[in-house]
Write a protein that holds these residues in place. Structure first.
Motif, PDB file in Angstrom:
ATOM      1  N   PRO A 193       0.700  -1.408   0.389  1.00  0.00           N
ATOM      2  CA  PRO A 193      -0.062   0.293   0.102  1.00  0.00           C
ATOM      3  C   PRO A 193       0.728   1.096   0.152  1.00  0.00           C
ATOM      4  CG  PRO A 193      -0.663  -1.401   1.168  1.00  0.00           C
ATOM      5  CD  PRO A 193       0.544  -1.843   1.163  1.00  0.00           C
ATOM      6  N   THR A 194       1.368   2.058   0.778  1.00  0.00           N
ATOM      7  CA  THR A 194       2.860   2.439   0.718  1.00  0.00           C
ATOM      8  C   THR A 194       3.262   2.674  -0.302  1.00  0.00           C
ATOM      9  OG1 THR A 194       3.044   2.082   3.608  1.00  0.00           O
ATOM     10  CG2 THR A 194       4.547   3.623   2.467  1.00  0.00           C
ATOM     11  N   LEU A 195       4.334   1.727  -0.989  1.00  0.00           N
ATOM     12  CA  LEU A 195       4.614   1.681  -2.971  1.00  0.00           C
ATOM     13  C   LEU A 195       3.784   2.090  -3.668  1.00  0.00           C
ATOM     14  CD1 LEU A 195       6.555  -1.814  -1.815  1.00  0.00           C
ATOM     15  CD2 LEU A 195       7.884   0.916  -2.720  1.00  0.00           C
ATOM     16  N   VAL A 196       2.228   1.924  -3.777  1.00  0.00           N
ATOM     17  CA  VAL A 196       1.602   2.599  -4.782  1.00  0.00           C
ATOM     18  C   VAL A 196       1.041   3.708  -4.612  1.00  0.00           C
ATOM     19  CG1 VAL A 196      -0.821   1.982  -5.690  1.00  0.00           C
ATOM     20  CG2 VAL A 196       0.395  -0.102  -4.910  1.00  0.00           C
ATOM     21  N   LEU A 197       0.963   3.852  -3.196  1.00  0.00           N
ATOM     22  CA  LEU A 197       0.714   5.133  -2.923  1.00  0.00           C
ATOM     23  C   LEU A 197       1.480   6.077  -3.300  1.00  0.00           C
ATOM     24  CD1 LEU A 197      -1.615   7.532  -2.070  1.00  0.00           C
ATOM     25  CD2 LEU A 197      -0.832   6.995   0.369  1.00  0.00           C
ATOM     26  N   LEU A 198       3.363   5.898  -2.964  1.00  0.00           N
ATOM     27  CA  LEU A 198       3.969   7.197  -2.633  1.00  0.00           C
ATOM     28  C   LEU A 198       4.154   6.747  -4.342  1.00  0.00           C
ATOM     29  CD1 LEU A 198       6.488   5.282  -1.028  1.00  0.00           C
ATOM     30  CD2 LEU A 198       6.230   7.550  -1.354  1.00  0.00           C
ATOM     31  N   ALA A 199       3.806   5.738  -5.981  1.00  0.00           N
ATOM     32  CA  ALA A 199       3.948   5.983  -6.911  1.00  0.00           C
ATOM     33  C   ALA A 199       2.831   6.796  -7.699  1.00  0.00           C
ATOM     34  CB  ALA A 199       4.410   4.250  -7.471  1.00  0.00           C
ATOM     35  N   GLU A 200       1.611   7.154  -7.387  1.00  0.00           N
ATOM     36  CA  GLU A 200       0.226   7.802  -7.602  1.00  0.00           C
ATOM     37  C   GLU A 200       1.103   9.111  -7.082  1.00  0.00           C
ATOM     38  OE1 GLU A 200      -2.543   6.227  -5.732  1.00  0.00           O
ATOM     39  OE2 GLU A 200      -2.938   4.287  -6.462  1.00  0.00           O
ATOM     40  N   ILE A 201       1.427   9.456  -6.117  1.00  0.00           N
ATOM     41  CA  ILE A 201       1.896  10.796  -5.507  1.00  0.00           C
ATOM     42  C   ILE A 201       2.786  11.486  -6.513  1.00  0.00           C
ATOM     43  CG2 ILE A 201       3.596  12.026  -3.819  1.00  0.00           C
ATOM     44  CD1 ILE A 201       1.909  10.160  -1.616  1.00  0.00           C
ATOM     45  N   HIS A 202       4.174  10.568  -6.749  1.00  0.00           N
ATOM     46  CA  HIS A 202       5.346  10.651  -8.133  1.00  0.00           C
ATOM     47  C   HIS A 202       4.543  11.121  -9.022  1.00  0.00           C
ATOM     48  CE1 HIS A 202       8.088  10.456  -5.512  1.00  0.00           C
ATOM     49  NE2 HIS A 202       8.709   9.181  -5.133  1.00  0.00           N
ATOM     50  N   LEU A 203       4.080  10.438  -9.660  1.00  0.00           N
ATOM     51  CA  LEU A 203       2.802  10.788 -10.316  1.00  0.00           C
ATOM     52  C   LEU A 203       2.077  12.295 -11.142  1.00  0.00           C
ATOM     53  CD1 LEU A 203       1.142   7.067 -11.654  1.00  0.00           C
ATOM     54  CD2 LEU A 203       2.850   8.128 -13.054  1.00  0.00           C
ATOM     55  N   GLU A 204       1.374  12.229  -9.476  1.00  0.00           N
ATOM     56  CA  GLU A 204       0.977  13.934  -9.637  1.00  0.00           C
ATOM     57  C   GLU A 204       1.328  15.004  -9.491  1.00  0.00           C
ATOM     58  OE1 GLU A 204      -3.602  15.827  -9.415  1.00  0.00           O
ATOM     59  OE2 GLU A 204      -2.159  13.027  -9.674  1.00  0.00           O
ATOM     60  N   LEU A 205       3.407  14.595  -9.095  1.00  0.00           N
ATOM     61  CA  LEU A 205       3.936  15.335  -9.278  1.00  0.00           C
ATOM     62  C   LEU A 205       4.539  15.690 -10.380  1.00  0.00           C
ATOM     63  CD1 LEU A 205       5.581  15.216  -5.810  1.00  0.00           C
ATOM     64  CD2 LEU A 205       4.351  17.300  -6.214  1.00  0.00           C
ATOM     65  N   GLY A 206       4.275  14.827 -10.988  1.00  0.00           N
ATOM     66  CA  GLY A 206       5.465  14.903 -12.504  1.00  0.00           C
ATOM     67  C   GLY A 206       6.195  14.284 -12.453  1.00  0.00           C
ATOM     68  N   ASP A 207       6.313  13.262 -11.179  1.00  0.00           N
ATOM     69  CA  ASP A 207       8.043  12.688 -11.369  1.00  0.00           C
ATOM     70  C   ASP A 207       7.830  11.197 -11.411  1.00  0.00           C
ATOM     71  OD1 ASP A 207      10.543  11.048 -11.390  1.00  0.00           O
ATOM     72  OD2 ASP A 207      10.869  12.168  -9.013  1.00  0.00           O
ATOM     73  N   ALA A 208       7.816  10.893 -13.405  1.00  0.00           N
ATOM     74  CA  ALA A 208       7.138   9.526 -14.285  1.00  0.00           C
ATOM     75  C   ALA A 208       9.109   8.671 -12.650  1.00  0.00           C
ATOM     76  CB  ALA A 208       7.561   9.396 -15.351  1.00  0.00           C
ATOM     77  N   ASP A 209       9.535   8.807 -12.981  1.00  0.00           N
ATOM     78  CA  ASP A 209      11.233   8.127 -13.006  1.00  0.00           C
ATOM     79  C   ASP A 209      10.925   7.303 -11.318  1.00  0.00           C
ATOM     80  OD1 ASP A 209      12.604   8.484 -14.810  1.00  0.00           O
ATOM     81  OD2 ASP A 209      13.634   9.804 -15.103  1.00  0.00           O
ATOM     82  N   ALA A 210      10.574   8.524 -10.377  1.00  0.00           N
ATOM     83  CA  ALA A 210       9.997   8.032  -9.256  1.00  0.00           C
ATOM     84  C   ALA A 210       9.191   7.053  -9.064  1.00  0.00           C
ATOM     85  CB  ALA A 210      10.097   9.264  -8.593  1.00  0.00           C
ATOM     86  N   ALA A 211       8.270   7.293  -9.416  1.00  0.00           N
ATOM     87  CA  ALA A 211       7.141   6.110 -10.333  1.00  0.00           C
ATOM     88  C   ALA A 211       7.019   5.113 -10.889  1.00  0.00           C
ATOM     89  CB  ALA A 211       5.398   7.495 -10.713  1.00  0.00           C
ATOM     90  N   ARG A 212       7.897   5.294 -11.170  1.00  0.00           N
ATOM     91  CA  ARG A 212       8.227   3.537 -12.332  1.00  0.00           C
ATOM     92  C   ARG A 212       9.224   2.501 -11.093  1.00  0.00           C
ATOM     93  NH1 ARG A 212      11.969   5.913 -15.593  1.00  0.00           N
ATOM     94  NH2 ARG A 212      10.031   5.889 -17.147  1.00  0.00           N
ATOM     95  N   ASN A 213       9.993   3.550 -10.620  1.00  0.00           N
ATOM     96  CA  ASN A 213      10.550   2.322  -9.641  1.00  0.00           C
ATOM     97  C   ASN A 213       9.427   2.224  -8.209  1.00  0.00           C
ATOM     98  OD1 ASN A 213      13.334   2.835 -10.493  1.00  0.00           O
ATOM     99  ND2 ASN A 213      13.779   5.066  -9.755  1.00  0.00           N
ATOM    100  N   ALA A 214       8.623   3.095  -7.500  1.00  0.00           N
ATOM    101  CA  ALA A 214       8.018   2.031  -6.613  1.00  0.00           C
ATOM    102  C   ALA A 214       7.153   1.131  -7.194  1.00  0.00           C
ATOM    103  CB  ALA A 214       7.133   3.813  -6.119  1.00  0.00           C
TER     104      ALA A 214
END
Length: 361
Positions: free
Chosen positions: A86-107
């Protein structure tokens, strides 16, 4: 067609957030009135707060809470277990909202390592979603994107077969159809040179129509396939059917396709000479979001095509009333100029990056 956003999820519509909602009040309603100090907040409480902040358009604050949850997972030595999903998926969603595709992909990739087959329940951070997102975030595209989509599609098929809940089945069917359409888009663009591209598209869109025949996006993809096959009448029928499903719904209704999907729809409508329908779509889009450079540009281009169509009609129809045809064409050209002028004004104010659009306008 380029890459689209991944199939929308059950709690989708970050675009429909209640931005004025007080996150503390929402959180209190969800967790109860009991308050605790920051140092004593549990992982679940941190994630609940992060979710509320994300839903109320505060992604930076949401990221802070999600990272604290991740830190707690590490301190409790469970960051490499399914409890971290749950934490990793939420982190990915937050990074997407912030426009950080690389961080989202890694999560998302970390989440895949903990749930490689999507067998963990979606409510616990498992399921198909991470695969569908990775299909869209793939740097390689092409076969790599297809591979991720296929993983998600397999999970969704299995979930459909095992779900007795009609409402849940409807959601899964829509998501499965969207994933199948995502693969169609890839075979019409990145992999269009593949010898079996057309047959793959036909097979995929057939399945999508079987699982979600009343999805506007599915019908829109069907139209795109039929255009590529020069089956224009069938394409027009699919586009008309797609519009009928949502045109009477109010803005913000879940049944209305997302903004980018309707931008693509307007392009397809113009491609099959349905300019009147395209303008209806575009006028609604600029009512909802009047700062869209692309919507204003397409409206201008559509009105120009309408003017050209009137010119052709005048040339071929000997019974046309010349004065009326000329007036209608001039009105279309003036409207075209207004839409394109507005598009260029927004282009300059937003430092828009599509130079080809500027040159064409």
């Amino acid at each position: 067609m380029g890459k689209s956003r991944p199939p929308q999820k059950g709690k989708d519509a970050r675009s429909r957030r209640l931005s004025k909602t007080n996150p503390d009040r929402v959180l209190a309603a969800r967790l109860g009135s009991k308050k605790s100090g920051k140092s004593k907040e549990s992982i679940e409480e941190l994630l609940a707060r992060a979710n509320v902040l994300l839903e109320t358009s505060q992604p930076d604050e949401a990221l802070s809470h999600a990272l604290r949850a991740l830190s707690k997972l590490k301190s409790e030595n469970i960051v490499s277990t399914a409890k971290a999903l749950p934490t990793l998926v939420l982190l990915a969603e937050i990074h997407l909202e912030l426009g950080d595709a690389d961080a989202a992909r890694n999560a998302f990739l970390q989440a895949v390592s903990l749930d490689p087959h999507g067998s963990v329940n979606e409510s616990q951070g498992g399921g198909a979603e991470k695969f569908l997102w990775l299909a869209q975030l793939s740097e390689e595209g092409g076969h790599d994107s297809v591979s991720w989509f296929e993983k998600g599609i397999t999970v969704l098929r299995n979930e459909l077969a095992s779900s007795p809940n009609p409402e849940m089945q409807a959601q899964k069917r829509k998501k499965l159809a969207a994933a199948l359409c995502g693969v169609v888009e890839i075979y019409m663009t990145d992999l269009s040179w593949e010898p079996d591209a057309e047959s793959r598209c036909e097979s995929l869109i057939t399945e999508a129509m079987l699982v979600a025949p009343e999805s506007p996006e599915t019908l829109q993809t069907l139209a795109n396939v039929r255009i590529s096959q020069t089956r224009v009448d069938e394409a027009r029928k699919a586009l008309s059917d797609s519009i009928e499903l949502w045109k009477e719904l109010p803005a913000g209704d879940d049944g209305v396709p997302e903004f980018p999907a309707r931008i693509s729809l307007s392009r397809l409508l113009m491609e099959v000479e349905m300019e009147d329908e395209a303008m209806e779509v575009l006028e609604r889009l600029v009512e909802e979001e009047d700062t869209s450079v692309e919507a204003w540009y397409l409206g201008g281009w559509c009105m120009y095509l309408t003017a050209e169509r009137r010119k052709q009609k005048k040339a071929t129809n000997l019974q046309a009333v010349e004065g009326l045809e000329d007036d209608a064409r001039k009105a279309s050209l003036m409207s075209s100029r207004d839409w394109l002028t507005n598009s260029l004004r927004l282009y300059e104010s937003q430092d828009y990056e599509d130079e080809r659009l500027q040159d064409h306008a």
